[in-house]
Design a protein around this motif. Structure first.
Motif, PDB file in Angstrom:
ATOM      1  N   GLN A  55       0.720  -1.163  -0.139  1.00  0.00           N
ATOM      2  CA  GLN A  55       0.070  -0.065  -0.014  1.00  0.00           C
ATOM      3  C   GLN A  55       0.711   1.142  -0.199  1.00  0.00           C
ATOM      4  O   GLN A  55       1.846   1.383   0.414  1.00  0.00           O
ATOM      5  N   ILE A  56       0.584   2.012  -1.000  1.00  0.00           N
ATOM      6  CA  ILE A  56       1.324   3.438  -0.762  1.00  0.00           C
ATOM      7  C   ILE A  56       0.341   4.498  -0.451  1.00  0.00           C
ATOM      8  O   ILE A  56      -0.947   4.389  -0.532  1.00  0.00           O
ATOM      9  N   ILE A  57       0.904   5.416   0.376  1.00  0.00           N
ATOM     10  CA  ILE A  57       0.016   6.573   0.870  1.00  0.00           C
ATOM     11  C   ILE A  57       0.197   7.899  -0.046  1.00  0.00           C
ATOM     12  O   ILE A  57       1.591   8.224  -0.248  1.00  0.00           O
ATOM     13  N   VAL A  58      -0.885   8.145  -0.614  1.00  0.00           N
ATOM     14  CA  VAL A  58      -0.758   9.180  -1.564  1.00  0.00           C
ATOM     15  C   VAL A  58      -1.487  10.562  -1.074  1.00  0.00           C
ATOM     16  O   VAL A  58      -2.497  10.650  -0.888  1.00  0.00           O
ATOM     17  N   GLY A  59      -0.630  11.708  -1.120  1.00  0.00           N
ATOM     18  CA  GLY A  59      -1.121  12.874  -0.565  1.00  0.00           C
ATOM     19  C   GLY A  59      -1.739  13.694  -1.832  1.00  0.00           C
ATOM     20  O   GLY A  59      -1.327  13.483  -2.817  1.00  0.00           O
ATOM     21  N   THR A  60      -2.781  14.521  -1.303  1.00  0.00           N
ATOM     22  CA  THR A  60      -3.436  15.341  -2.579  1.00  0.00           C
ATOM     23  C   THR A  60      -4.088  16.419  -1.652  1.00  0.00           C
ATOM     24  O   THR A  60      -4.368  16.282  -0.360  1.00  0.00           O
ATOM     25  N   ASN A  61      -4.361  17.737  -2.064  1.00  0.00           N
ATOM     26  CA  ASN A  61      -5.183  18.549  -1.865  1.00  0.00           C
ATOM     27  C   ASN A  61      -6.659  18.550  -2.627  1.00  0.00           C
ATOM     28  O   ASN A  61      -6.514  19.105  -3.560  1.00  0.00           O
ATOM     29  N   ALA A  62      -7.630  17.954  -2.009  1.00  0.00           N
ATOM     30  CA  ALA A  62      -8.778  17.605  -2.613  1.00  0.00           C
ATOM     31  C   ALA A  62      -9.740  19.098  -2.634  1.00  0.00           C
ATOM     32  O   ALA A  62     -10.643  18.908  -2.241  1.00  0.00           O
ATOM     33  N   GLU A  63      -9.135  19.981  -3.288  1.00  0.00           N
ATOM     34  CA  GLU A  63      -9.817  21.201  -3.629  1.00  0.00           C
ATOM     35  C   GLU A  63      -9.635  21.708  -4.897  1.00  0.00           C
ATOM     36  O   GLU A  63      -9.487  23.009  -5.093  1.00  0.00           O
ATOM     37  N   PHE A  64      -9.338  20.868  -5.786  1.00  0.00           N
ATOM     38  CA  PHE A  64      -8.910  21.499  -7.215  1.00  0.00           C
ATOM     39  C   PHE A  64      -9.650  20.543  -8.285  1.00  0.00           C
ATOM     40  O   PHE A  64      -9.084  19.800  -9.034  1.00  0.00           O
ATOM     41  N   MET A  65     -10.949  21.167  -8.179  1.00  0.00           N
ATOM     42  CA  MET A  65     -11.745  20.158  -9.181  1.00  0.00           C
ATOM     43  C   MET A  65     -11.544  20.668 -10.825  1.00  0.00           C
ATOM     44  O   MET A  65     -10.784  21.622 -10.966  1.00  0.00           O
ATOM     45  N   PRO A  66     -11.220  19.641 -11.768  1.00  0.00           N
ATOM     46  CA  PRO A  66     -11.907  18.070 -11.614  1.00  0.00           C
ATOM     47  C   PRO A  66     -10.706  17.393 -11.353  1.00  0.00           C
ATOM     48  O   PRO A  66     -10.828  15.948 -11.308  1.00  0.00           O
ATOM     49  N   PHE A  67      -9.809  17.935 -10.979  1.00  0.00           N
ATOM     50  CA  PHE A  67      -8.288  16.936 -10.421  1.00  0.00           C
ATOM     51  C   PHE A  67      -8.688  16.032  -9.098  1.00  0.00           C
ATOM     52  O   PHE A  67      -8.469  14.901  -8.975  1.00  0.00           O
ATOM     53  N   GLU A  68      -9.081  17.007  -8.244  1.00  0.00           N
ATOM     54  CA  GLU A  68      -9.141  16.355  -6.799  1.00  0.00           C
ATOM     55  C   GLU A  68     -10.155  17.257  -6.018  1.00  0.00           C
ATOM     56  O   GLU A  68      -9.851  18.272  -5.715  1.00  0.00           O
ATOM     57  N   PHE A  69     -11.105  16.528  -5.650  1.00  0.00           N
ATOM     58  CA  PHE A  69     -12.251  17.297  -4.818  1.00  0.00           C
ATOM     59  C   PHE A  69     -12.900  16.143  -3.925  1.00  0.00           C
ATOM     60  O   PHE A  69     -12.873  14.977  -4.337  1.00  0.00           O
ATOM     61  N   THR A  70     -13.950  16.524  -3.142  1.00  0.00           N
ATOM     62  CA  THR A  70     -14.611  15.546  -2.250  1.00  0.00           C
ATOM     63  C   THR A  70     -15.906  15.826  -2.675  1.00  0.00           C
ATOM     64  O   THR A  70     -16.831  16.583  -3.363  1.00  0.00           O
ATOM     65  N   ASP A  71     -16.740  14.604  -2.661  1.00  0.00           N
ATOM     66  CA  ASP A  71     -18.153  14.131  -3.093  1.00  0.00           C
ATOM     67  C   ASP A  71     -18.995  14.505  -1.563  1.00  0.00           C
ATOM     68  O   ASP A  71     -18.423  14.939  -0.809  1.00  0.00           O
ATOM     69  N   ASN A  99     -16.055  11.526   0.136  1.00  0.00           N
ATOM     70  CA  ASN A  99     -14.948  10.711  -0.637  1.00  0.00           C
ATOM     71  C   ASN A  99     -13.895  11.601  -1.679  1.00  0.00           C
ATOM     72  O   ASN A  99     -14.552  12.591  -2.235  1.00  0.00           O
ATOM     73  N   ILE A 100     -12.620  11.432  -1.532  1.00  0.00           N
ATOM     74  CA  ILE A 100     -11.986  12.113  -2.341  1.00  0.00           C
ATOM     75  C   ILE A 100     -12.056  11.527  -3.870  1.00  0.00           C
ATOM     76  O   ILE A 100     -11.960  10.072  -3.975  1.00  0.00           O
ATOM     77  N   ILE A 101     -12.524  12.194  -4.906  1.00  0.00           N
ATOM     78  CA  ILE A 101     -12.649  11.820  -6.238  1.00  0.00           C
ATOM     79  C   ILE A 101     -12.089  12.888  -7.134  1.00  0.00           C
ATOM     80  O   ILE A 101     -11.393  14.015  -6.832  1.00  0.00           O
ATOM     81  N   GLY A 102     -11.945  12.392  -8.478  1.00  0.00           N
ATOM     82  CA  GLY A 102     -11.329  13.275  -9.385  1.00  0.00           C
ATOM     83  C   GLY A 102     -10.582  12.745 -10.598  1.00  0.00           C
ATOM     84  O   GLY A 102     -10.341  11.438 -10.088  1.00  0.00           O
ATOM     85  N   PHE A 103     -10.016  13.404 -11.576  1.00  0.00           N
ATOM     86  CA  PHE A 103      -9.182  12.773 -12.359  1.00  0.00           C
ATOM     87  C   PHE A 103      -7.984  12.330 -12.015  1.00  0.00           C
ATOM     88  O   PHE A 103      -7.595  11.131 -12.315  1.00  0.00           O
ATOM     89  N   ASP A 104      -7.327  13.095 -11.022  1.00  0.00           N
ATOM     90  CA  ASP A 104      -5.975  12.524 -10.431  1.00  0.00           C
ATOM     91  C   ASP A 104      -6.182  11.234  -9.674  1.00  0.00           C
ATOM     92  O   ASP A 104      -5.406  10.410  -9.771  1.00  0.00           O
ATOM     93  N   ILE A 105      -7.321  11.172  -8.959  1.00  0.00           N
ATOM     94  CA  ILE A 105      -7.356   9.904  -8.210  1.00  0.00           C
ATOM     95  C   ILE A 105      -7.907   8.733  -9.001  1.00  0.00           C
ATOM     96  O   ILE A 105      -7.096   7.473  -8.632  1.00  0.00           O
ATOM     97  N   ASP A 106      -8.405   8.957 -10.120  1.00  0.00           N
ATOM     98  CA  ASP A 106      -8.694   7.622 -10.968  1.00  0.00           C
ATOM     99  C   ASP A 106      -7.217   7.520 -11.557  1.00  0.00           C
ATOM    100  O   ASP A 106      -6.865   6.172 -11.836  1.00  0.00           O
ATOM    101  N   ILE A 107      -6.562   8.412 -12.228  1.00  0.00           N
ATOM    102  CA  ILE A 107      -5.053   8.227 -12.531  1.00  0.00           C
ATOM    103  C   ILE A 107      -4.175   7.391 -11.603  1.00  0.00           C
ATOM    104  O   ILE A 107      -3.682   6.515 -11.970  1.00  0.00           O
ATOM    105  N   ILE A 108      -3.976   7.792 -10.322  1.00  0.00           N
ATOM    106  CA  ILE A 108      -2.960   7.201  -9.567  1.00  0.00           C
ATOM    107  C   ILE A 108      -3.638   5.686  -9.153  1.00  0.00           C
ATOM    108  O   ILE A 108      -2.828   4.753  -8.944  1.00  0.00           O
ATOM    109  N   LYS A 109      -5.120   5.850  -9.147  1.00  0.00           N
ATOM    110  CA  LYS A 109      -5.533   4.204  -8.724  1.00  0.00           C
ATOM    111  C   LYS A 109      -5.220   3.241  -9.839  1.00  0.00           C
ATOM    112  O   LYS A 109      -4.959   2.090  -9.946  1.00  0.00           O
ATOM    113  N   ALA A 110      -5.453   3.892 -11.025  1.00  0.00           N
ATOM    114  CA  ALA A 110      -5.138   3.093 -12.399  1.00  0.00           C
ATOM    115  C   ALA A 110      -3.751   2.616 -12.581  1.00  0.00           C
ATOM    116  O   ALA A 110      -3.253   1.284 -12.705  1.00  0.00           O
TER     117      ALA A 110
END
Ligand code: GLN
Length: 242
Positions: free
Chosen positions: A24-40, A44-55
């Motif tokens: 497991q890797i711990i990945v930091g983000t600032n989830a206030e940067f729509m559509p790259f990372e934000f919260t629903d 939940n932290i969602i966005g383009f970057d989150i899908d990229i890092i998970k993929a």
């Protein structure tokens, strides 16, 4: 003997589960940067970057735990080892490369100026001099503004959260904001009364950020990025968010 077999079976199953989940890797983000990372709505932290890092992680047999923090603390978090990686719409810059390593670029962006509808001008960065300006602390937008306004200019309001930067603009506490174009576009879809007033003023590329010298993880990020570009997953994620 039976007991031993049972224990052995349990051990094999448990070991298999760990192996499957991968490191497991711990990945930091600032989830206030729509559509790259934000919260629903459920936080939940969602966005383009989150899908990229998970993929990317999936391709490399890693699992991801996201850690939400302010943008200006991400590099420090990597330096102290609190996080293993960061993905946060972070532009690859020479200055940052002295402190952290970046993956190959995964997205192109640029700074633009955002103003209220009805505001004239602000078509180039020099136009912000002498005006009250909002930026996010620690960003390339903040740097660009500092370059023309000077470092300790009280007209330059540097805040930790983009939401607050935009709220100030809406309420007239600032005249203009310097921000990444895709984020400006996403924000303008959500709120009325604001517009982009300048053409793109820089050429920037986002990279996944890794603790300096962690070549093993950096190689995995680059190989994962290459794989998702090749197998269509990258395009699917772009399609989903843009
Ligand atoms: N791309 C900009 C930078 O790297 C802004 C990033 C952000 O605010 N998340 O500074």
């Amino acid at each position: 003997m039976k007991k031993f077999a049972l224990l052995l079976a349990m051990f094999v199953v448990a070991f298999g589960m760990v192996a499957q989940a991968g490191q497991q890797i711990i990945v930091g983000t600032n989830a206030e940067f729509m559509p790259f990372e934000f919260t629903d709505d459920d936080n939940n932290i969602i966005g383009f970057d989150i899908d990229i890092i998970k993929a990317v992680a999936k391709e490399e047999g890693l699992s991801v735990r996201m850690h939400n923090q302010s943008f200006d603390t991400l590099i420090e978090g990597l330096e102290t080892g609190k996080i293993d990686a960061a993905i946060s719409g972070m532009t690859i810059t020479e200055a940052r490369k002295e402190k952290v390593d970046f993956s190959e670029p995964y997205y192109n962006a640029a700074q633009v100026i955002v103003v209220r509808d009805g505001t004239e001008g602000f078509t180039k960065i020099e136009d912000i001099v002498g005006k009250k300006i909002g930026v996010q602390l620690g960003t390339t937008g903040a740097l660009m503004a500092e370059e023309v306004m000077g470092e300790d200019n009280s007209d330059l309001k540097q805040l930790r959260k983009y939401n607050m930067v935009f709220t100030d603009l809406k309420n007239g506490r600032t005249e203009a904001v310097v921000v990444d174009k895709p984020v400006a576009e996403a924000y303008l879809k959500q709120v009325d009364g604001l517009k982009i007033s300048s053409p793109p003023m820089s050429e920037e590329q986002y990279g996944i950020v890794i603790k300096k010298g962690n070549k093993e993880l950096l190689d995995k990020m680059n190989s994962g990025l290459a794989k998702i570009r090749a197998n269509g997953e990258y395009d699917r994620i772009v399609e989903k968010w843009f």
